[in-house]
Design a protein around this motif. Structure first.
Motif, mmCIF file in Angstrom:
data_model
loop_
_atom_site.group_PDB
_atom_site.id
_atom_site.type_symbol
_atom_site.label_atom_id
_atom_site.label_comp_id
_atom_site.label_asym_id
_atom_site.label_seq_id
_atom_site.Cartn_x
_atom_site.Cartn_y
_atom_site.Cartn_z
ATOM 1 N N GLN A 36 0.807 -1.648 0.211
ATOM 2 C CA GLN A 36 -0.653 -0.356 -0.332
ATOM 3 C C GLN A 36 1.159 1.074 0.077
ATOM 4 O O GLN A 36 1.257 0.702 0.664
ATOM 5 C CB GLN A 36 -1.035 0.034 1.280
ATOM 6 N N PRO A 37 0.567 2.591 -0.157
ATOM 7 C CA PRO A 37 1.310 3.490 -1.219
ATOM 8 C C PRO A 37 1.475 4.006 1.143
ATOM 9 O O PRO A 37 0.291 4.216 1.290
ATOM 10 C CB PRO A 37 0.316 4.718 -2.133
ATOM 11 N N ARG A 38 2.256 4.691 1.077
ATOM 12 C CA ARG A 38 3.125 5.110 2.248
ATOM 13 C C ARG A 38 1.614 6.167 2.915
ATOM 14 O O ARG A 38 1.119 6.611 3.681
ATOM 15 C CB ARG A 38 4.095 6.052 2.029
ATOM 16 N N PHE A 39 1.355 7.190 1.475
ATOM 17 C CA PHE A 39 0.818 8.132 1.947
ATOM 18 C C PHE A 39 -0.218 8.788 1.108
ATOM 19 O O PHE A 39 -0.265 8.074 -0.005
ATOM 20 C CB PHE A 39 1.353 9.771 1.861
ATOM 21 N N ALA A 41 -3.618 10.355 -0.899
ATOM 22 C CA ALA A 41 -3.412 11.605 -2.031
ATOM 23 C C ALA A 41 -3.766 12.587 -1.342
ATOM 24 O O ALA A 41 -2.602 13.831 -2.379
ATOM 25 C CB ALA A 41 -4.509 11.114 -3.436
ATOM 26 N N LYS A 42 -4.489 12.993 -0.173
ATOM 27 C CA LYS A 42 -4.884 13.956 0.010
ATOM 28 C C LYS A 42 -3.599 14.425 0.775
ATOM 29 O O LYS A 42 -3.390 15.534 0.773
ATOM 30 C CB LYS A 42 -6.179 14.078 1.223
ATOM 31 N N THR A 43 -2.805 13.508 1.021
ATOM 32 C CA THR A 43 -1.863 14.102 2.480
ATOM 33 C C THR A 43 -1.132 14.762 1.258
ATOM 34 O O THR A 43 -0.516 16.243 1.499
ATOM 35 C CB THR A 43 -1.225 12.882 3.467
ATOM 36 N N LYS A 44 -0.609 13.870 0.487
ATOM 37 C CA LYS A 44 0.255 14.513 -0.861
ATOM 38 C C LYS A 44 -0.364 15.289 -1.724
ATOM 39 O O LYS A 44 0.789 16.837 -1.054
ATOM 40 C CB LYS A 44 0.619 13.575 -2.243
#
Length: 54
Positions: A36-39, A41-44
């Motif tokens: 799974q991605p670490r962060f 899309a909202k956080t990025k």
């Protein structure tokens, strides 16, 4: 699981990386993992906005 590069579904297992299964797309040759991605899309997006606006 779909290829993140071309969206293809013809993937083959190609070892492991950092404890996660690694796959190679037969269509475009791109490698990907099942992690799974670490962060989110909202956080990025928030981080980029904060960087651009100091």
């Amino acid at each position: 699981m779909d290829c993140p590069g071309c969206g293809g579904v013809d993937l083959m297992k190609r070892g492991s990386k950092a404890g996660h299964q690694r796959y190679r797309c037969r269509a475009c040759g791109r490698y990907s993992t099942d992690s799974q991605p670490r962060f989110s899309a909202k956080t990025k997006a928030m981080a980029i906005e904060m960087y651009m606006n100091s």
